[in-house]
Design a protein around this motif. Structure first.
Motif, PDB file in Angstrom:
ATOM      1  N   HIS A 232      -4.085  -5.194  -4.522  1.00  0.00           N
ATOM      2  CA  HIS A 232      -5.338  -5.285  -5.277  1.00  0.00           C
ATOM      3  C   HIS A 232      -6.165  -6.485  -4.802  1.00  0.00           C
ATOM      4  N   ALA A 248      -0.300   4.259  -8.370  1.00  0.00           N
ATOM      5  CA  ALA A 248      -1.562   3.519  -8.534  1.00  0.00           C
ATOM      6  C   ALA A 248      -2.653   4.233  -7.746  1.00  0.00           C
ATOM      7  N   HIS A 249      -3.827   4.371  -8.349  1.00  0.00           N
ATOM      8  CA  HIS A 249      -4.977   4.891  -7.607  1.00  0.00           C
ATOM      9  C   HIS A 249      -5.473   3.811  -6.654  1.00  0.00           C
ATOM     10  N   VAL A 251      -8.733   2.517  -4.721  1.00  0.00           N
ATOM     11  CA  VAL A 251     -10.188   2.638  -4.885  1.00  0.00           C
ATOM     12  C   VAL A 251     -10.876   1.721  -3.868  1.00  0.00           C
ATOM     13  N   HIS A 262      -9.152  -1.878  -4.287  1.00  0.00           N
ATOM     14  CA  HIS A 262      -8.788  -2.086  -5.688  1.00  0.00           C
ATOM     15  C   HIS A 262      -7.696  -1.088  -6.063  1.00  0.00           C
ATOM     16  N   LEU A 263      -6.793  -1.496  -6.931  1.00  0.00           N
ATOM     17  CA  LEU A 263      -5.756  -0.614  -7.456  1.00  0.00           C
ATOM     18  C   LEU A 263      -6.014  -0.377  -8.934  1.00  0.00           C
ATOM     19  N   SER A 264      -5.780   0.854  -9.375  1.00  0.00           N
ATOM     20  CA  SER A 264      -6.082   1.215 -10.762  1.00  0.00           C
ATOM     21  C   SER A 264      -4.909   1.973 -11.369  1.00  0.00           C
ATOM     22  N   ASP A 265      -4.605   1.659 -12.634  1.00  0.00           N
ATOM     23  CA  ASP A 265      -3.576   2.411 -13.358  1.00  0.00           C
ATOM     24  C   ASP A 265      -4.216   3.401 -14.331  1.00  0.00           C
ATOM     25  N   ALA A 266      -5.447   3.823 -14.029  1.00  0.00           N
ATOM     26  CA  ALA A 266      -6.118   4.849 -14.833  1.00  0.00           C
ATOM     27  C   ALA A 266      -5.270   6.117 -14.851  1.00  0.00           C
ATOM     28  N   ARG A 273      -1.286  10.354  -9.339  1.00  0.00           N
ATOM     29  CA  ARG A 273      -1.673   8.960  -9.215  1.00  0.00           C
ATOM     30  C   ARG A 273      -0.708   8.334  -8.214  1.00  0.00           C
ATOM     31  N   VAL A 278      -9.836  10.405  -6.308  1.00  0.00           N
ATOM     32  CA  VAL A 278     -10.264   9.071  -6.732  1.00  0.00           C
ATOM     33  C   VAL A 278     -10.663   8.228  -5.520  1.00  0.00           C
ATOM     34  N   SER A 282     -14.630   7.159  -4.509  1.00  0.00           N
ATOM     35  CA  SER A 282     -15.030   5.754  -4.361  1.00  0.00           C
ATOM     36  C   SER A 282     -15.618   5.487  -2.986  1.00  0.00           C
TER      37      SER A 282
END
Length: 367
Positions: A232, A248-249, A251, A262-266, A273, A278, A282
């Protein structure tokens, strides 16, 4: 409602644990379109059962008694190639063995079910069933000769630093890649020929936690570019490839003139995921026409909408052709959605991507 006349997918489960064999049998037999034709406690018993039952798909534990799972797989893919789904443990050793199994020709893998814990079994059941269905439709290949490197071997060696003064080495250009079933070997084939001054590469490969780091280290030991699991907030640089961590997504974001990971836990998108959609979305929003998008072999439709959005934002996009895909799911959906600029066989993909990049660089110089 009329019953389907389609024959059920027959599955042979090979595992030394009676409990796991029982659980796998319960999960598979609960699906309307598949059944367990037999189970085996080791590869020697499995060898006779394969002759007897001629199963459509084999599930194979990676660590087996009497004969190592990898030795058995290697012999099987040489003498009687068939769709194999590996059942792996969530350990570093398990991940390394599993990656070797994919090199040898296994279609996909699942991690061992959490025996005795019913919470989450529904999700596991769906995942296992999906992988068996994909394997039954997959193009099985005999394992090519693969040059091996110890995980992280190239990390210790100094890799050439991209010459950022070279007009064709643009920090603006990016290669964005998505893949699923069969993707680990397709990604390897895509990255191996890339020169050290290639644009930054961002990759979303459907893979569970614990495996992406070993995957990145394995590629880093083989490629001329540096390959790592994305972190991240790190800057996306030429000559580097960044693989989305499991769960992790990944982005693409901007920080001033720089691209940043960027890493996302959405929540999961398309049940995944990391999700290819995703990452692609982006890239469309933050890089537009500076992106070259690549969608590789995989089951389902993750990435199709995101690739269309990339193309609409001015990106040039590639899809792997049906003949070279293990599973022609994600590329087919991307083509059907209308987001693919060019279809190419895997063996030609890197050359065509680099040719397109060179033509983009030449146009930039003329402007």
């Amino acid at each position: 409602m009329a019953r389907s006349t389609e024959p059920k997918i027959s599955v042979l489960c090979v595992d030394d644990s009676a409990l796991v064999r029982s659980l796998m049998t319960e999960i598979i037999n609960s699906q309307p379109d598949m059944h367990v034709c037999a189970t085996a406690p080791d590869p020697l018993v499995a060898r006779e059962l394969i002759k007897q039952h001629n199963p459509d798909v084999l599930t194979l534990d990676v660590e087996m008694p009497r004969m190592d799972g990898l030795d058995f797989l290697e012999k099987l893919m040489r003498l009687r190639p068939m769709p194999v789904v590996m059942v792996s443990s969530l350990t570093e050793r398990g991940s390394e063995i599993t990656l070797r199994a994919l090199e040898l020709g296994a279609v996909d893998f699942v991690t061992k079910p959490r025996v005795g814990i019913r919470d989450g079994m529904l999700e596991y059941s769906e995942k296992l069933a999906d992988k068996i269905r994909a394997a039954a439709r997959a193009r099985v290949r005999q394992a090519p000769h693969v040059v091996h490197a110890a995980p992280g071997a190239a990390a210790a060696a100094s890799k050439p630093t991209p010459n950022l003064n070279n007009p064709l080495v643009s920090t603006e250009k990016l290669i964005i890649v998505g893949a699923s079933t069969g993707g680990t070997e397709a990604i390897r084939e895509l990255l191996l020929p890339l020169p050290p001054d290639a644009p930054g590469v961002m990759i979303a490969q459907h893979m569970p936690p614990g495996f992406t780091k070993s995957f990145a280290q394995r590629l880093n030991g083989l490629c001329r570019i540096a390959v790592k699991e994305a972190e991240h907030g790190e800057r996306v640089l030429p000559g580097h490839a960044y693989i989305a961590p499991g769960d992790a997504h990944l982005v693409l974001a901007r920080s001033g003139a720089n691209y940043v990971a960027h890493l996302s836990d959405a929540p999961p998108v398309n049940r995944h995921r990391p999700s290819v959609d995703v990452l692609f979305r982006s890239a469309a929003q933050n890089a537009g026409k500076n992106v070259l998008g690549v969608i590789l072999t995989g089951m389902g439709r993750d990435g199709a909408q995101g690739m269309l959005e990339m193309q609409q934002a001015g990106a040039y996009t590639f899809a792997q052709d049906e003949a070279s895909c293990v599973v022609f799911g994600m590329p087919r959906e991307a083509i059907a959605t209308g987001g693919v600029s060019e279809v190419a066989p895997l063996s030609e993909m890197t050359r065509r991507v680099m040719a397109r990049l060179n033509s983009m660089g030449e146009r930039t110089q003329r402007v």
